[in-house]
Design a protein around this motif. Sequence first.
Motif, PDB file in Angstrom:
ATOM      1  N   ALA A 251      66.623  62.900 103.225  1.00 41.08           N
ATOM      2  CA  ALA A 251      67.320  64.148 103.328  1.00 41.08           C
ATOM      3  C   ALA A 251      68.500  63.806 103.883  1.00 41.08           C
ATOM      4  N   THR A 252      68.856  63.147 104.826  1.00 37.64           N
ATOM      5  CA  THR A 252      70.068  62.845 105.560  1.00 37.64           C
ATOM      6  C   THR A 252      71.034  62.243 104.371  1.00 37.64           C
ATOM      7  N   LEU A 253      70.616  61.157 103.788  1.00 33.53           N
ATOM      8  CA  LEU A 253      71.368  60.271 102.994  1.00 33.53           C
ATOM      9  C   LEU A 253      71.443  61.236 101.600  1.00 33.53           C
ATOM     10  N   ARG A 254      71.953  62.235 101.702  1.00 29.08           N
ATOM     11  CA  ARG A 254      71.881  62.965 100.440  1.00 29.08           C
ATOM     12  C   ARG A 254      73.044  62.583  99.503  1.00 29.08           C
TER      13      ARG A 254
ATOM     14  N   PRO B 282      64.569  39.869 110.956  1.00 30.85           N
ATOM     15  CA  PRO B 282      63.376  39.720 110.081  1.00 30.85           C
ATOM     16  C   PRO B 282      62.664  41.245 109.937  1.00 30.85           C
ATOM     17  N   ASN B 283      61.678  41.173 109.193  1.00 32.84           N
ATOM     18  CA  ASN B 283      61.443  42.621 108.666  1.00 32.84           C
ATOM     19  C   ASN B 283      60.271  43.210 109.515  1.00 32.84           C
ATOM     20  N   THR B 284      60.125  42.539 110.721  1.00 39.39           N
ATOM     21  CA  THR B 284      59.481  43.030 111.839  1.00 39.39           C
ATOM     22  C   THR B 284      60.361  44.012 112.492  1.00 39.39           C
ATOM     23  N   ALA B 285      61.748  43.892 112.651  1.00 35.36           N
ATOM     24  CA  ALA B 285      62.671  44.613 113.281  1.00 35.36           C
ATOM     25  C   ALA B 285      63.065  45.683 112.535  1.00 35.36           C
ATOM     26  N   GLU B 286      63.538  46.979 113.399  1.00 41.10           N
ATOM     27  CA  GLU B 286      64.016  47.763 112.968  1.00 41.10           C
ATOM     28  C   GLU B 286      65.394  47.654 112.474  1.00 41.10           C
ATOM     29  N   ARG B 287      65.703  47.501 111.100  1.00 44.18           N
ATOM     30  CA  ARG B 287      67.167  46.882 110.809  1.00 44.18           C
ATOM     31  C   ARG B 287      67.747  47.867 109.782  1.00 44.18           C
ATOM     32  N   LEU B 288      67.398  49.003 109.730  1.00 45.49           N
ATOM     33  CA  LEU B 288      68.116  50.094 108.891  1.00 45.49           C
ATOM     34  C   LEU B 288      68.539  50.920 109.987  1.00 45.49           C
ATOM     35  N   TRP B 289      70.113  51.347 109.956  1.00 49.65           N
ATOM     36  CA  TRP B 289      70.494  52.340 110.855  1.00 49.65           C
ATOM     37  C   TRP B 289      71.256  53.467 109.841  1.00 49.65           C
ATOM     38  N   VAL B 290      70.978  54.818 110.055  1.00 50.34           N
ATOM     39  CA  VAL B 290      71.864  55.678 109.650  1.00 50.34           C
ATOM     40  C   VAL B 290      72.978  56.306 110.771  1.00 50.34           C
ATOM     41  N   ILE B 291      74.110  56.238 110.674  1.00 47.06           N
ATOM     42  CA  ILE B 291      75.077  56.535 111.554  1.00 47.06           C
ATOM     43  C   ILE B 291      76.047  57.916 111.096  1.00 47.06           C
ATOM     44  N   ASP B 292      76.325  58.641 111.990  1.00 45.40           N
ATOM     45  CA  ASP B 292      77.185  59.597 111.996  1.00 45.40           C
ATOM     46  C   ASP B 292      78.664  59.127 112.597  1.00 45.40           C
TER      47      ASP B 292
ATOM     48  N   LYS C 137      76.857  58.548 116.696  1.00 45.35           N
ATOM     49  CA  LYS C 137      75.517  58.592 116.949  1.00 45.35           C
ATOM     50  C   LYS C 137      74.670  57.817 115.817  1.00 45.35           C
ATOM     51  N   VAL C 138      73.580  57.437 116.389  1.00 43.22           N
ATOM     52  CA  VAL C 138      72.572  57.133 115.224  1.00 43.22           C
ATOM     53  C   VAL C 138      71.516  57.928 115.007  1.00 43.22           C
ATOM     54  N   LEU C 139      71.706  58.502 113.682  1.00 44.63           N
ATOM     55  CA  LEU C 139      70.794  59.597 113.244  1.00 44.63           C
ATOM     56  C   LEU C 139      69.516  59.149 112.908  1.00 44.63           C
ATOM     57  N   HIS C 140      69.185  57.996 112.420  1.00 39.66           N
ATOM     58  CA  HIS C 140      67.880  57.289 112.171  1.00 39.66           C
ATOM     59  C   HIS C 140      68.086  55.830 112.352  1.00 39.66           C
ATOM     60  N   ARG C 141      66.920  55.299 112.780  1.00 37.66           N
ATOM     61  CA  ARG C 141      66.875  53.807 112.861  1.00 37.66           C
ATOM     62  C   ARG C 141      65.368  53.235 112.451  1.00 37.66           C
ATOM     63  N   SER C 142      65.045  52.459 111.493  1.00 41.50           N
ATOM     64  CA  SER C 142      63.643  52.290 111.029  1.00 41.50           C
ATOM     65  C   SER C 142      63.549  50.794 110.476  1.00 41.50           C
ATOM     66  N   LEU C 143      62.361  50.529 110.366  1.00 37.86           N
ATOM     67  CA  LEU C 143      61.871  49.382 109.643  1.00 37.86           C
ATOM     68  C   LEU C 143      62.282  49.700 108.067  1.00 37.86           C
ATOM     69  N   VAL C 144      62.626  48.663 107.207  1.00 35.73           N
ATOM     70  CA  VAL C 144      62.999  48.639 105.985  1.00 35.73           C
ATOM     71  C   VAL C 144      62.393  47.522 105.539  1.00 35.73           C
ATOM     72  N   ALA C 145      61.600  47.407 104.296  1.00 36.17           N
ATOM     73  CA  ALA C 145      61.248  46.256 103.446  1.00 36.17           C
ATOM     74  C   ALA C 145      62.159  45.603 102.534  1.00 36.17           C
ATOM     75  N   HIS C 146      62.055  44.359 102.388  1.00 35.97           N
ATOM     76  CA  HIS C 146      62.902  43.688 101.231  1.00 35.97           C
ATOM     77  C   HIS C 146      61.899  43.306 100.295  1.00 35.97           C
ATOM     78  N   GLY C 147      62.376  42.920  99.146  1.00 38.57           N
ATOM     79  CA  GLY C 147      61.625  42.546  97.967  1.00 38.57           C
ATOM     80  C   GLY C 147      61.024  41.305  98.146  1.00 38.57           C
ATOM     81  N   GLU C 148      59.890  41.007  97.264  1.00 42.15           N
ATOM     82  CA  GLU C 148      58.869  40.169  97.680  1.00 42.15           C
ATOM     83  C   GLU C 148      59.406  38.752  97.100  1.00 42.15           C
ATOM     84  N   GLY C 149      60.454  38.921  96.162  1.00 40.35           N
ATOM     85  CA  GLY C 149      61.102  37.792  95.714  1.00 40.35           C
ATOM     86  C   GLY C 149      62.258  37.094  96.696  1.00 40.35           C
TER      87      GLY C 149
END
Length: 293
Positions: A258-261, A138-148, A153-165
Amino acid sequence: MVRLRGVWEFVTASAGKAHITGCLAVTLLTAGCQLRAEEAQTPAKKLVSTAAALTSAALPAGAAPVPDSLRLTPVPALAAVPDTLRQAIEQLHAALGPAAATLRPEVLEQACVGYLTLHPTGRIERAGLLAVADMDLPNTAERLWVIDLQEAKVLHRSLVAHGEGSGHLRARRFSNQESSACTSLGFYRTAGTYDGIHGYSRRIEGLDKNQNANAFDRYVVLHAADYVSPQYVRQYGHLGYSRGCPALPPEQFKAIIATLRVGSMLLVSGPGLASRWLDGPAAGRRFLQRGWR
């Protein structure tokens, strides 16, 4: 048509003509992925309750039960992944710790196999790093991870939106079409940054011909949006929606971008994901040769 009429009546009653005019102007004048005018909201209290139930569906066994219609879609096991690689992915997941507790092992396996298959081809230049979004959550969950990968190590964990369609609390429909306003599944390569209608943004290139190859032309990008925040969830019970972009929280987007260069890998996973890069044997051979490097 009935739903659209209801949305119009609600917005007209609650926001007034000035707000409608502004929203329509933004919709008509912006291109690519954009902030949409808010659609009619279900009462916040009810949505927050529903969101809590949906979020529990991502938790391990023992969490509160949810209706069958809200259960996460099982992720098919990848074929022919060597035991050595599968065990390494299991060890990686364990080492990532609590920050990856709701990252499903099967989705992490998809990301790792794709990374190991893509990196030798030169399509992904950034070694030892991957990002993965599980759009079945669900979009209420932190469902994006950036991993080293090398540091586990998890560098970032965050919410992320999906498209309205793609759906409401959960993304259920995915499309590669220009006018779909949907999220597109598959593997992406991060490209350059620019300042656009959402400010600082990073472009992404789809690497799966039949699933996300139009992303670059659709201007599906990483950008910030004020509808991607815990405050928005508390008010409405869900995130807002993009036109297909994996939009990020304003407090985190700069660090994530910045991390996902340039040359990093992003996997947008969800029901129906099919990719030539999910090649278990090729990934296994690469891992034996060089590990996560």
